[in-house]
Design a protein around this motif. Structure first.
Motif, PDB file in Angstrom:
ATOM      1  N   ILE A 159      20.847  98.028 -20.162  1.00 31.37           N
ATOM      2  CA  ILE A 159      21.525  97.978 -18.423  1.00 31.37           C
ATOM      3  C   ILE A 159      22.197  97.179 -18.378  1.00 31.37           C
ATOM      4  O   ILE A 159      22.697  97.720 -17.940  1.00 31.37           O
ATOM      5  N   GLU A 160      21.786  95.963 -18.575  1.00 26.66           N
ATOM      6  CA  GLU A 160      22.663  94.959 -17.430  1.00 26.66           C
ATOM      7  C   GLU A 160      23.996  94.311 -18.880  1.00 26.66           C
ATOM      8  O   GLU A 160      23.914  94.298 -19.753  1.00 26.66           O
ATOM      9  N   PRO A 161      24.900  95.158 -17.971  1.00 27.01           N
ATOM     10  CA  PRO A 161      26.448  94.684 -18.423  1.00 27.01           C
ATOM     11  C   PRO A 161      27.025  93.211 -18.384  1.00 27.01           C
ATOM     12  O   PRO A 161      26.167  92.391 -17.789  1.00 27.01           O
TER      13      PRO A 161
ATOM     14  N   GLY B 155      18.873  91.220 -18.986  1.00 24.28           N
ATOM     15  CA  GLY B 155      19.029  92.594 -18.221  1.00 24.28           C
ATOM     16  C   GLY B 155      19.197  93.120 -19.519  1.00 24.28           C
ATOM     17  O   GLY B 155      19.896  94.807 -20.204  1.00 24.28           O
TER      18      GLY B 155
ATOM     19  N   MET C  28      31.703  92.418 -17.400  1.00 26.73           N
ATOM     20  CA  MET C  28      31.917  93.975 -17.578  1.00 26.73           C
ATOM     21  C   MET C  28      31.016  95.751 -17.189  1.00 26.73           C
ATOM     22  O   MET C  28      29.909  94.780 -15.840  1.00 26.73           O
ATOM     23  N   ASN C  29      32.049  96.450 -16.767  1.00 22.09           N
ATOM     24  CA  ASN C  29      31.708  97.207 -16.179  1.00 22.09           C
ATOM     25  C   ASN C  29      31.004  98.768 -17.877  1.00 22.09           C
ATOM     26  O   ASN C  29      31.421  98.338 -18.806  1.00 22.09           O
ATOM     27  N   ARG C  30      30.302  99.330 -17.354  1.00 19.84           N
ATOM     28  CA  ARG C  30      30.043 100.264 -18.086  1.00 19.84           C
ATOM     29  C   ARG C  30      30.969 100.150 -19.584  1.00 19.84           C
ATOM     30  O   ARG C  30      30.275 100.601 -20.574  1.00 19.84           O
TER      31      ARG C  30
END
Ligand code: FES
Ligand code: FES
Lengths: 158, 751
Positions: B210-212, B260, B290-292
């Motif tokens: 879940i954590e980028p 994460g 980073m983004n998703r």
């Protein structure tokens, strides 16, 4: 550089003022302007729930709310949940049930669970799963999270 | 060693040490790191899956207000064409550097091309759009069998197939071919009464943490580089960054923040060297997040694969021969986990005649990274489906046929090693006796399936230091980043040695300047190897404390005994002192006590799992619902059973996602069309029942408390178990992952 607006809002019961650009989300404001980094960014588009906070009593994804929209409103974040010497029962239940592994999803789940139990103190397992479906956890398989919320509900009604 | 014993701390379920920080939002993850003067970095990524870079012009971006620096591959030192071991396996440095910032070619959509540092993340993002890159677009190769064809477009003109040690003359997308052979497969198939052969296809899936990814880097004026980041291994970050920047490790400090999730995907570096380059260029600390979409398109997924399995058995169910062909997509650069897939595929069985061929093949997708038991799930989907089909055709219970052929101590795995004490049979027997397996299962379109899985686990280096406090507690310093409660499982092993409660240990995960070398949190090694180091460090403390007691009592050290938290004198004198009381007397007996333990243990001991699943198939929509799920696994010895269950449950659910929903969907140009959590659909809690995790304990002789790694093997069985359950429900063998509604409807002949 985009002009900043002045916003006054209530966060965890305290009046807070901040400056933000109109394009900044509430999540960005909380994290980058107010250093309340308990709300996490997992996707920034409303799909993971890691950024969950309660806005005027309603559960929201803070990445989908603009900072300027919170003018005059009240925001509850994970940082405001525990009392100085005591965890909130949902926080206790998460610890007792080992309902976290990496913990990045945990603040979001706890805020989401709080919003659920505030409106429905005795949810069934299915109601819990339905409500929490907007929060993703990749580590736990949800088993212990669902059990923690069931326990917290039991605890509150006992 | 490792006999069945009563423990005081091990096997209990204390609250994890970092728990309060994590439920109150106080724990600091990589993205939470703040610093004055911080700049924000953003990476520009390739819009093409395969293209030559003709030119990059950064001048417009550099002139944009708020921009402080722009970097491209030109800013990286020239990489040597050399292989180095930097974490979980060997890496070619040229490939590693090109994956950080593309130099001559982009090899997947999302490949990093340049990066900007600016005063805000928004400005950095806007500036990226002002970088002018001219590409010569090339045809992409997006599927492993297509990439293996002789006339396929080539990703690397210099890549030549290494086949069992020998390099071919012509360039190819096939990086390597491995083979393992045992006995005489031809003879084995001739002895079989029944032979089943099928081919299987699995899609590209992502680890989905879940954590980028995140990194903040700062260069001091004296050349000290500090990197704060989320990683599975601070030391591997240090090594990789040192190699990429050609900078001495002694000048790099990596501070692991809370992480994460990783699942193997946070071992390779991506933006960490970029943050360092930007920090160097601007003279300011730079944070890159980073983004998703970046995570999906720019970081290691796990390979799509083509797998062919053939197995033969006698009428009474004895498997006489097995053959496998594994072709794995490596992504843009070589290094698919086909080796581990080959090591694991037939490991739950004792089979005399085996041949396994594995191929590592480059395609225009992100470079793959390890994902929980890398390679094993792809392989097991094939083998465990075929075993099920043999059992069904011979009318033998599927657990019975596994028991009949189950691997035991002394059997040889096809790739060579002899099994030490393992728990394959015990997990099968436990599954068979479980009320889930004996419960009725008769409804229309409901089905039950089982499958087994194996993962070998690894050891590697770990270091632990223990500082004794005057109040009877200890501070435990370790280098293994804690992704799922390992502070506690490590602390508990030290507590057990010293006869103190788990709560009397304060574990800390520290930076690379503050603890001895420790390999990655991966390979299911942390509770095993770092726990082993904690055990050794605690033994060291015990020895040193015994010497202090001897000094107090003026006796020989040999006359001091330690049991149940008490030191006592065994020679004449009636002396006794508790660990706690002795801790208060360290000053007068010679000063502080510090214990240390370092290990590189060889006896990781493989783990086995058997899963049982009930499904309901909706005939109208093709949707598969998981009704009941039981996962049985040998943990050797569960130090903290709750977190062992958590690993089993989490792994099983990732497997369920892989089985039913998850895949990268590409268009013809090689663009992933579902790079968001909305469209790349991981399981939510509404998709699932409770996951019943059943722990079996067959102690591992390679660890003082019998620990085996537990994290990875639970992702191995789910795909085949669910496929077998679907067959039981509707009589159709699913051979392609994910088994999404459209594929089910097709298989049922409805569309
Ligand atoms: S970060 Fe807001 S929903 Fe994912
Ligand atoms: S505990 Fe890691 S994502 Fe939920």
């Amino acid at each position: 550089m985009a002009r900043k607006s002045h916003v006054q809002t209530t966060i965890n019961g305290e009046t807070v003022e901040f400056l933000c650009e109109s394009r900044q989300s509430l999540l960005e404001v909380l994290r980058d302007e107010l250093y309340l980094t308990g709300a996490k960014e997992g996707c920034n588009n409303g799909n993971c729930g890691a950024c969950s906070v309660i806005l005027d009593g309603r559960l929201v994804n803070s990445c989908l709310v603009l900072g300027v929209e919170t003018e005059g409103k009240s925001v509850e974040t994970i940082e405001g949940l525990a009392e100085p010497d005591k965890l909130h029962p949902i926080q206790d239940a998460f610890l007792e049930n080992a309902a976290l592994q990496c913990g990045i999803c945990t603040p979001g789940f706890i805020m989401s669970a709080k919003a659920l139990l505030d409106s429905n103190p005795n949810p069934t397992e299915h109601e819990i799963r339905y409500w929490l479906a907007g929060n993703l956890c990749r580590c736990t398989g949800y088993d212990k999270i669902v059990k923690a919320v069931m326990d917290a509900a039991k605890e509150a009604s006992a | 060693m490792a006999e069945k014993k009563e423990y005081k701390v091990i096997g209990t379920r204390p609250i994890r040490h970092d728990g309060v920080d994590k439920v109150t939002g106080r724990a600091l993850y990589g993205a939470d790191f703040q610093m004055t003067g911080l700049l924000h970095g953003r990476v520009l990524r390739s819009p093409h899956a395969h293209a030559r870079i003709i030119s990059i012009d950064t001048s417009r971006a550099e002139a944009y207000p708020g921009v402080k620096g722009v970097v491209t591959a030109q800013d990286l030192p020239e990489a040597e064409d050399r292989v180095a071991d930097l974490g979980e396996g060997a890496v070619n440095l040229k490939y590693l550097c090109d994956n950080i910032l593309a130099s001559d070619k982009v090899l997947y959509k999302g490949h990093a091309v340049a990066a900007v540092a600016a005063t805000s993340p928004h400005i950095a993002e806007e500036a990226c759009t002002l970088i002018d890159v001219e590409y010569e677009v090339l045809p992409p190769v997006l599927e492993v069998r297509q990439a293996m064809e002789a006339d396929a477009p080539l990703l690397h003109e210099s890549l030549k197939t290494t086949s069992m040690g020998e390099a071919a003359d012509e360039p190819s997308n096939v990086a390597s071919h491995i083979q393992h052979k045992l006995g005489d497969p031809e003879k084995g198939f001739a002895e079989a009464d029944i032979v089943v052969e099928r081919d299987f296809v699995t899609g590209t899936v992502h680890q989905g943490y879940i954590e980028p990814h995140n990194a903040t880097a700062h260069f001091n004026q004296d050349g000290q580089l500090t990197i704060w980041c989320s990683t599975q291994g601070a030391f591997t970050v240090r090594e990789q960054v040192a190699e990429i920047l050609q900078y001495p490790i002694s000048k790099i400090k990596v501070v692991p923040m809370e992480i994460g999730g990783g699942f193997g995907g946070k071992i390779s570096v991506y933006i960490k060297p970029v943050a360092a380059l930007l920090a160097k260029k601007t003279g300011k600390p730079v944070k890159v997040l980073m983004n998703r979409a970046d995570v999906f398109e720019g970081t290691g997924p796990t390979p799509a694969s083509y797998v062919r399995v053939k197995m033969g058995a006698t009428k009474d169910g004895k498997i006489t021969a097995a053959e496998a062909y594994l072709a794995f997509e490596a992504g843009a650069y070589p290094g698919a986990p086909v080796g581990p897939g080959a090591m694991c595929i037939f490991a739950p069985y004792s089979i005399e005649n085996v041949v396994i061929d594995g191929y590592d093949v480059v395609v225009n997708k992100p470079k793959t990274a390890p994902y929980r038991a890398p390679g094993a799930p792809n392989a097991a989907f094939g083998s465990e489906s075929v075993v099920d089909e043999i059992a069904e055709k011979l009318d033998i219970d599927p657990l019975e046929i596994r028991l009949l052929n189950g691997a035991k101590e002394g059997d040889r795995r096809a790739d060579g090693p002899i099994h030490p004490r393992i728990g394959c049979i015990e997990t099968l027997e436990t599954a068979k006796a479980h009320p889930h397996y004996t419960a009725p299962n008769g409804k229309k379109h409901h089905g039950r399936g089982v499958a087994s899985g194996y993962w070998f686990n690894i050891g590697l280096e770990s270091s632990v230091t223990i500082n004794v406090n005057s109040d009877g507690t200890i501070n435990l310093i370790e280098g293994s980043t804690d992704i799922g409660g390992t502070r506690s499982s490590i602390a508990m092993q030290a507590a057990e040695v010293l006869g103190i409660p788990a709560e009397s240990v304060n574990p800390s995960v520290v930076d690379t300047n503050s603890v001895g070398y420790t390999a990655v949190t991966g390979g299911s090694r942390t509770t095993y190897a770092t726990g082993y180091a904690a055990y050794e460090a605690a033994q060291d403390v015990k020895r040193k404390m015994s010497a202090r007691a001897a000094k107090l009592w003026e006796v020989d050290e040999d006359n001091v005994q330690f049991a149940d938290g008490e030191f006592s004198c065994i020679n004449g004198k009636e002396e006794q002192i508790s660990f706690r009381d002795l801790c208060a007397r360290l000053g007068e007996t010679g000063g502080p006590v510090v214990g240390s333990g370092t290990v590189n243990p060889g006896g990781a001991g493989g783990a086995y799992a058997t899963h049982v699943v009930d499904v309901a198939v909706d005939e109208e929509t093709g949707k598969v619902e998981i009704l009941r799920y039981t996962a049985v696994q040998d943990a050797g010895k569960a130090i903290h059973p709750s977190y062992v269950e958590g690993q089993i449950q989490g792994g099983a659910v990732q497997g369920i996602g892989w089985a039913l929903n998850e895949e990268y969907i590409y268009d013809d140009e090689g663009t992933m069309t579902n790079a968001s959590f909305l469209d790349y659909r991981m399981p939510t809690c509404l998709d699932l029942p409770m996951i019943d995790a059943v722990i079996v304990e067959v102690p591992n002789p390679g660890h003082p408390y019998g620990v085996r790694g537990v994290g990875e093997v639970p992702i191995v069985p789910p795909m085949a178990a669910i496929a077998n359950a679907i067959y039981d429900a509707i009589g159709v063998r699913m051979t392609e992952l994910p088994m999404s509604p459209d594929r089910l409807l097709k298989a049922m002949g409805k569309i």
